[in-house]
Design a protein around this motif. Sequence first.
Motif, PDB file in Angstrom:
ATOM      1  N   GLU A 314       0.845  -1.193   0.000  1.00 20.71           N
ATOM      2  CA  GLU A 314       0.000   0.000   0.000  1.00 20.71           C
ATOM      3  C   GLU A 314       0.886   1.251   0.000  1.00 20.71           C
ATOM      4  O   GLU A 314       1.923   1.265   0.675  1.00 20.71           O
ATOM      5  N   PRO A 315       0.539   2.280  -0.739  1.00 21.41           N
ATOM      6  CA  PRO A 315      -0.685   2.421  -1.531  1.00 21.41           C
ATOM      7  C   PRO A 315      -0.625   1.726  -2.884  1.00 21.41           C
ATOM      8  O   PRO A 315      -1.620   1.638  -3.591  1.00 21.41           O
ATOM      9  N   LYS A 316       0.555   1.199  -3.282  1.00 20.89           N
ATOM     10  CA  LYS A 316       0.664   0.510  -4.569  1.00 20.89           C
ATOM     11  C   LYS A 316       1.802  -0.499  -4.496  1.00 20.89           C
ATOM     12  O   LYS A 316       2.629  -0.476  -3.576  1.00 20.89           O
ATOM     13  N   GLU A 357       7.583  -2.174   6.041  1.00 19.63           N
ATOM     14  CA  GLU A 357       7.717  -2.735   4.703  1.00 19.63           C
ATOM     15  C   GLU A 357       7.022  -1.888   3.643  1.00 19.63           C
ATOM     16  O   GLU A 357       7.574  -1.599   2.577  1.00 19.63           O
ATOM     17  N   ASP A 358       5.768  -1.472   3.921  1.00 20.43           N
ATOM     18  CA  ASP A 358       4.999  -0.766   2.897  1.00 20.43           C
ATOM     19  C   ASP A 358       5.663   0.544   2.483  1.00 20.43           C
ATOM     20  O   ASP A 358       5.623   0.938   1.317  1.00 20.43           O
ATOM     21  N   GLU A 359       6.275   1.261   3.419  1.00 19.92           N
ATOM     22  CA  GLU A 359       6.940   2.508   3.081  1.00 19.92           C
ATOM     23  C   GLU A 359       8.258   2.255   2.367  1.00 19.92           C
ATOM     24  O   GLU A 359       8.586   2.916   1.372  1.00 19.92           O
TER      25      GLU A 359
END
Length: 416
Positions: A314-316, A357-359
């Motif tokens: 997220e966001p992609k 992880e997401d960042e």
Amino acid sequence: MKKTIFLLLFSLTLCGFAQEKEFKGDPDRVFKVARDMAFNNQRAQAQDSLLLILTKYPDYHDIRSFLASTYSWDGAYDKARKEFSYVLEKSPQRLTTWEAAIKNELWSESPFKALEMSKKALKQFPNNPDILYLKASAEDASGNKQEALKTINNSLLLHPNHEKTLAYKTSLISDLSLNTIGLKSSVDLYSQVFDPMQYYLLKYVRQTKFGSIHGKLNVSHRFASTGAQFEVDAYPRILPGLYAYLNFGVSNSFLYPDIRYGAELHKSLPLSLEASLGFRALKYSSTTTIYTGSVGWYSGNSYWSFRAYVTPGEPKASKSGTLTYRKYRSDANNYLSIAAGMGFSPDIYRFNFEGNEDEIINLKSQKFNVGYYFTSSNNKNSWGVQAGVSHQEISFDPGNYFWIYSFGISWDFRFR
């Protein structure tokens, strides 16, 4: 130009001869011209000429043996075998005919027939180095490399300077060296923020009839700490042109995932292409799954490969890719490698994500690497030197970058 015109006129003349039931003319002269035709992409006309001569001179063995060779070059192995057998039955002391006949069996993928013929030839020419070389080739092709090496060693006792045999021994020893131990050391130097980071690898590789198995110990010194990871890689063969990559690793250090695992299928394709598709999974505080695939293309001594990574988040999703070029020299262990890539993938990123992880997977990154790999003359020792530079976005300061300069050396030793 004059020679081409002459051959054309001569072939037209031979067409006239072919209408006759028996050859009329000078067999030596026609044989010479037929040989030239065979080596100038006029094999069928040359074979017609040779057959015509043999109607009158059936025991002109040079002609019949050359005719058999042309059949062998064309892949007509049964026709070649028939003509070689005729000559050898009549004149068993013809060394060149024995050699050509044994090669015909090897080319026709009949190694046991080639082995039987080589043993018969050695009765006529005891300890001949060229026949012993072909005997070893037949033993090798029939799946008995140990016997092939024994034959080669015996030949070298009698003919220590026979170049083909010396080169073949090196190749056989390399093929029979089923064990490899290796060491690798590398360092990353950062333009700011981080101190130098060190990486070490100790591996053991065993070749089996099912594929290779790699046991690895990875050790890192980063953030004033030292940690280790144990990994096993396997490359099982499934079908001709299809094999898999399997991976499993564990660690109790925060420098590595607690557990990592992955799998990938590799398939050979027409037009010298190959492709793969698989995944990697890294378990820190949570599990990150990375999907990956590659496309490769061989062109002569060159190899091009593009590998992509896609990490959902997220966001992609994060996407990255690396284009690699290799220029091979004498074999697959001697080459120059150049790679360039963009994007971030946690499979090749060496930090603990600490739950971010997401960042982190959306960080921007560019890299360029070059490596040179070479072996000793007996192929037992392999060395590699690597250097690279990366332009990496700082995880805690998005929009700003640091440079990473990487240097590494590696050594592998193969043994039986």
